[in-house]
Design an enzyme around this catalytic site. Structure first.
Site, PDB file in Angstrom:
ATOM      1  N   GLU A   1      -8.038  23.682 -25.738  1.00 51.30           N
ATOM      2  CA  GLU A   1      -8.187  23.775 -24.503  1.00 51.30           C
ATOM      3  C   GLU A   1      -9.425  24.163 -23.859  1.00 51.30           C
ATOM      4  O   GLU A   1     -10.176  24.818 -24.188  1.00 51.30           O
ATOM      5  CB  GLU A   1      -7.187  24.893 -23.681  1.00 51.30           C
ATOM      6  CG  GLU A   1      -7.343  24.852 -22.077  1.00 51.30           C
ATOM      7  CD  GLU A   1      -6.363  25.903 -21.439  1.00 51.30           C
ATOM      8  OE1 GLU A   1      -6.216  26.844 -21.807  1.00 51.30           O
ATOM      9  OE2 GLU A   1      -6.019  25.315 -20.415  1.00 51.30           O
TER      10      GLU A   1
ATOM     11  N   LYS B   1       1.337  41.510 -11.102  1.00 52.50           N
ATOM     12  CA  LYS B   1       0.260  41.921 -11.518  1.00 52.50           C
ATOM     13  C   LYS B   1      -0.739  40.765 -11.623  1.00 52.50           C
ATOM     14  O   LYS B   1      -1.012  39.937 -12.586  1.00 52.50           O
ATOM     15  CB  LYS B   1       0.358  42.386 -13.201  1.00 52.50           C
ATOM     16  CG  LYS B   1      -0.453  43.562 -13.510  1.00 52.50           C
ATOM     17  CD  LYS B   1      -1.784  43.274 -13.727  1.00 52.50           C
ATOM     18  CE  LYS B   1      -2.220  42.193 -15.146  1.00 52.50           C
ATOM     19  NZ  LYS B   1      -3.767  41.862 -15.012  1.00 52.50           N
TER      20      LYS B   1
ATOM     21  N   CYS C   1      -4.863  24.382 -15.464  1.00 48.25           N
ATOM     22  CA  CYS C   1      -4.031  24.072 -16.323  1.00 48.25           C
ATOM     23  C   CYS C   1      -3.709  22.556 -16.429  1.00 48.25           C
ATOM     24  O   CYS C   1      -3.689  22.160 -17.445  1.00 48.25           O
ATOM     25  CB  CYS C   1      -2.726  25.104 -16.397  1.00 48.25           C
ATOM     26  SG  CYS C   1      -1.846  24.765 -14.867  1.00 48.25           S
TER      27      CYS C   1
ATOM     28  N   GLY D   1      -1.360  27.432 -21.745  1.00 44.50           N
ATOM     29  CA  GLY D   1      -2.428  26.489 -21.589  1.00 44.50           C
ATOM     30  C   GLY D   1      -2.113  24.828 -21.658  1.00 44.50           C
ATOM     31  O   GLY D   1      -0.889  24.818 -22.042  1.00 44.50           O
TER      32      GLY D   1
ATOM     33  N   GLU E   1       4.356  30.009 -18.547  1.00 42.33           N
ATOM     34  CA  GLU E   1       3.328  28.591 -18.194  1.00 42.33           C
ATOM     35  C   GLU E   1       2.048  28.935 -18.786  1.00 42.33           C
ATOM     36  O   GLU E   1       1.431  29.831 -18.267  1.00 42.33           O
ATOM     37  CB  GLU E   1       3.369  28.788 -16.565  1.00 42.33           C
ATOM     38  CG  GLU E   1       4.478  28.426 -15.915  1.00 42.33           C
ATOM     39  CD  GLU E   1       5.200  27.313 -15.909  1.00 42.33           C
ATOM     40  OE1 GLU E   1       4.499  26.184 -16.672  1.00 42.33           O
ATOM     41  OE2 GLU E   1       6.117  26.901 -15.553  1.00 42.33           O
TER      42      GLU E   1
HETATM   43  P1  NAD Z   1      -4.908  35.330 -19.824  1.00 41.37           P
HETATM   44  O1  NAD Z   1      -3.680  35.058 -20.518  1.00 41.37           O
HETATM   45  O2  NAD Z   1      -5.941  36.173 -20.688  1.00 41.37           O
HETATM   46  O3  NAD Z   1      -4.464  36.237 -18.492  1.00 41.37           O
HETATM   47  C1  NAD Z   1      -3.624  36.098 -17.687  1.00 41.37           C
HETATM   48  C2  NAD Z   1      -2.613  37.306 -17.110  1.00 41.37           C
HETATM   49  O4  NAD Z   1      -2.214  38.113 -18.196  1.00 41.37           O
HETATM   50  C3  NAD Z   1      -3.830  38.156 -16.615  1.00 41.37           C
HETATM   51  O5  NAD Z   1      -3.365  38.804 -15.516  1.00 41.37           O
HETATM   52  C4  NAD Z   1      -3.911  39.287 -17.527  1.00 41.37           C
HETATM   53  O6  NAD Z   1      -4.335  40.398 -17.099  1.00 41.37           O
HETATM   54  C5  NAD Z   1      -2.456  39.294 -18.072  1.00 41.37           C
HETATM   55  N1  NAD Z   1      -2.522  39.818 -19.605  1.00 41.37           N
HETATM   56  C6  NAD Z   1      -3.376  39.977 -20.285  1.00 41.37           C
HETATM   57  N2  NAD Z   1      -3.026  40.701 -21.736  1.00 41.37           N
HETATM   58  C7  NAD Z   1      -1.748  41.183 -21.380  1.00 41.37           C
HETATM   59  C8  NAD Z   1      -0.734  41.719 -22.015  1.00 41.37           C
HETATM   60  N3  NAD Z   1      -1.105  42.255 -23.204  1.00 41.37           N
HETATM   61  N4  NAD Z   1       0.499  41.982 -21.555  1.00 41.37           N
HETATM   62  C9  NAD Z   1       0.601  41.383 -20.235  1.00 41.37           C
HETATM   63  N5  NAD Z   1      -0.191  40.675 -19.423  1.00 41.37           N
HETATM   64  C10 NAD Z   1      -1.549  40.612 -20.096  1.00 41.37           C
HETATM   65  O7  NAD Z   1      -5.360  33.865 -19.159  1.00 41.37           O
HETATM   66  P2  NAD Z   1      -6.426  33.589 -18.227  1.00 41.37           P
HETATM   67  O8  NAD Z   1      -7.776  33.470 -19.073  1.00 41.37           O
HETATM   68  O9  NAD Z   1      -6.632  34.745 -17.025  1.00 41.37           O
HETATM   69  O10 NAD Z   1      -5.927  32.381 -17.510  1.00 41.37           O
HETATM   70  C11 NAD Z   1      -6.467  30.942 -17.914  1.00 41.37           C
HETATM   71  C12 NAD Z   1      -4.984  30.485 -18.769  1.00 41.37           C
HETATM   72  O11 NAD Z   1      -4.037  30.307 -18.047  1.00 41.37           O
HETATM   73  C13 NAD Z   1      -5.351  29.019 -19.384  1.00 41.37           C
HETATM   74  O12 NAD Z   1      -5.009  29.013 -20.743  1.00 41.37           O
HETATM   75  C14 NAD Z   1      -4.552  28.284 -18.499  1.00 41.37           C
HETATM   76  O13 NAD Z   1      -4.266  27.038 -18.900  1.00 41.37           O
HETATM   77  C15 NAD Z   1      -3.525  28.954 -18.151  1.00 41.37           C
HETATM   78  N6  NAD Z   1      -2.769  28.612 -16.995  1.00 41.37           N
HETATM   79  C16 NAD Z   1      -1.556  27.788 -17.293  1.00 41.37           C
HETATM   80  C17 NAD Z   1      -0.961  27.464 -16.026  1.00 41.37           C
HETATM   81  C18 NAD Z   1       0.486  26.786 -16.204  1.00 41.37           C
HETATM   82  O14 NAD Z   1       1.381  26.851 -15.184  1.00 41.37           O
HETATM   83  N7  NAD Z   1       1.002  26.237 -17.324  1.00 41.37           N
HETATM   84  C19 NAD Z   1      -1.270  27.631 -14.797  1.00 41.37           C
HETATM   85  C20 NAD Z   1      -2.791  28.079 -14.667  1.00 41.37           C
HETATM   86  C21 NAD Z   1      -3.211  28.490 -15.716  1.00 41.37           C
END
Ligand code: NAD
Length: 491
Positions: free
Chosen positions: A388, A178, A287, A255, A253
């Site tokens: 973050e 997804k 991240c 923030g 994985e």
């Molecule tokens: P987000 O959590 O808003 O969304 C991530 C994914 O989750 C999207 O595909 C979204 O559609 C999905 N999602 C949202 N609500 C959901 C639910 N209720 N159930 C299931 N899935 C759901 O994150 P974002 O804003 O898209 O991404 C940025 C964040 O990701 C930052 O905090 C960043 O640090 C983190 N990140 C972490 C890593 C790592 O490896 N630790 C890598 C990249 C990004």
């Protein structure tokens, strides 16, 4: 325009594009112009059901195939992506906003990761325990889990997918991915390419849609054995609770707020370069970006002066321009979050060294641009220190000595990456032991490697991607006792 007309429009389920059937089509925007460049369907429970059914059927065959045959199909899939790298990089820049050079790098990493895990197909291992008692030995099987759900954010849509696709598929699992609602197109195109390259139907499915609908349905689906989630800590917590309903395995994985420490004996030029690239790569939306910088008093002035000069040279522009070093922020909403964090820091007494505003000029008006921003001595309880910062703003603090640097670095609730620049072996070793993080880079750019396990501690999540360790998160052990058939046991 011709390019845009060839973009994927459906989802990818059971080896084919699946069309609309009355579903809403969400527009996908180019962050550099705000223009609509494509659409993605809002899938929900029905589409997740169909994808899980297809992945379940495929699992029966895929998991029993010789591992080396799986590896060969994965190598072929990676090669097919490599042959379309330029077009995919354009597509990634179009929907994500990143400079074309970075999009190319991201896709090269995607190919590398898939190849890396495909190569492991020849080295999958279990265990053997001799002499359990007189006539018995033990075997430890490593069995695939089944259907894995992969939920991916918008900052690195393809590498974060590869981190799940590689270890999941090589160990015999099948996948339902997804992608983020704002970056579905490159993932869909990759699914098409994989299929043409010979990946069997159902092994890799893509359902587009909102997190609260398609994502939620995937997490709660009883036919899904594991969720590999990358995204924000807020959503990660929710996913953890929702996955508990069906006792699913999960990796999170999440923030980060990675600290970087620059000691008095550091190679300042190398540290300045790492801080600039580490903070402003992908417009600060990584991240593993450097998000808090602690600099020893003795090198503070020199470091800050050089950092300012280097930051000032970052050319802002649309990702499609090869000369661009800093593209737009991915969305207007994300830009507003960064603006609010910076404004709060300035209200609280931080000094603005550079940026702090949107760039001026007609070419920037419609896109989501923001200048690279340097802040000095923000309050210790400010948002840039405690949250973050997912955008191009870097807070910098002076520190007096090693203990203070480590204490300040460890003040965060996050624990993803960390780095230190020093020529002192004792300080380097001590930092590696004391920094609360899943990664510590010593005198090195903050670059992840497929060979090394990657993941967080604290509110950065748990589980590991990359490395041979990732295979543990896509397999379950099973113990087998083997005894000779013709021997009487004592009980
Ligand atoms: P987000 O959590 O808003 O969304 C991530 C994914 O989750 C999207 O595909 C979204 O559609 C999905 N999602 C949202 N609500 C959901 C639910 N209720 N159930 C299931 N899935 C759901 O994150 P974002 O804003 O898209 O991404 C940025 C964040 O990701 C930052 O905090 C960043 O640090 C983190 N990140 C972490 C890593 C790592 O490896 N630790 C890598 C990249 C990004």
């Amino acid at each position: 325009m011709a390019f845009v007309e060839t973009l994927p429009r459906g989802m990818f389920i059971d080896g084919r594009d699946v069309g609309g059937g009355g579903l809403t089509a969400t527009p996908v925007h180019d962050p550099a112009t705000g223009e609509v460049v494509g659409t993605a369907l809002e899938g929900g429970a029905a589409e997740i059901d169909a994808a899980v059914a297809s992945a379940t059927a495929a699992f029966a065959r895929w998991s029993r195939m010789p591992a080396s045959a799986r590896g060969e199909l994965m190598h072929a899939a990676a090669a097919a992506v490599l042959s379309e790298l330029d077009a995919l990089a354009q597509l990634l820049t179009l929907e994500q906003g990143k400079p074309i050079r970075e999009a190319t790098l991201e896709l090269q990493r995607f190919v590398h990761t898939v190849d890396h895990y495909a190569g492991m197909s020849k080295n999958l291992r279990g265990g053997y325990v001799p002499n359990l008692d007189h006539d018995a030995h033990g075997l430890i099987l490593r069995r695939p889990l089944g259907v894995v759900g992969a939920i991916v954010p918008w900052n690195f849509p393809t590498t974060l997918l590869a981190n799940k696709f590689g270890p999941a598929l090589v160990t015999g699992n099948t996948l339902v991915a997804k992608p983020a609602e704002t970056t579905p197109l490159t993932t869909l195109r990759i699914a098409q390419i994989f299929s043409t390259a010979g990946l069997p139907p159902g092994v890799f499915n893509v359902v587009t849609g909102l997190g609260a609908e398609a994502g939620e349905a995937l997490v709660r689906h009883p036919g899904v054995a594991k969720i590999a989630f990358t995204g924000s800590t807020r959503v990660g917590r929710h996913v953890m609770a929702a996955a508990a309903e069906t006792t699913k395995r999960i990796t999170l994985e999440l923030g980060g707020s990675d600290p970087m420490i620059v000691c008095e004996d550091a190679n300042v030029d190398a540290a300045v370069k790492a801080a600039t690239v580490g903070r402003f790569f992908n417009c600060g939306q990584a991240c593993l970006a450097v998000k808090r910088l602690f600099v020893y008093e003795a090198v503070y002035d020199e470091f800050v002066e050089k950092l300012l000069a280097r930051t000032g040279r970052l050319r802002i522009g649309p990702g499609s321009d090869p000369a661009t070093l800093l593209g737009p922020v991915h969305s207007d909403r994300q830009r507003r979050v960064v603006e609010e964090q910076v404004a709060e820091a300035l209200d609280g007494g931080a000094e603005l060294l550079h940026g702090g505003k949107r760039p001026e000029g007609e070419s920037f008006d419609a896109g989501f641009f923001y200048e690279p921003t340097l802040l000095l001595e923000a309050a210790r309880d400010s948002r840039v220190a405690t949250e973050e910062v997912f955008g191009p703003a870097l807070p910098i603090w002076r520190v007096g000595d090693f203990d203070e640097a480590i204490d300040r670095a460890n003040e965060s609730v996050y624990g993803l990456g960390s780095s230190i620049f020093t020529r002192d072996l004792n300080a380097a070793n001590s930092a590696a032991e004391r920094l609360n993080a899943g990664y510590t880079w010593i005198n090195s750019p903050q670059r992840p490697y497929d060979e090394l396990p990657f993941g967080g501690v604290g509110q950065s999540g748990f589980g590991r991607e990359h490395g041979i360790e990732a295979l543990d998160h896509y397999t379950e052990t099973k113990s087998v006792v083997v005894r000779r058939a013709d021997v009487e046991t004592e009980r």
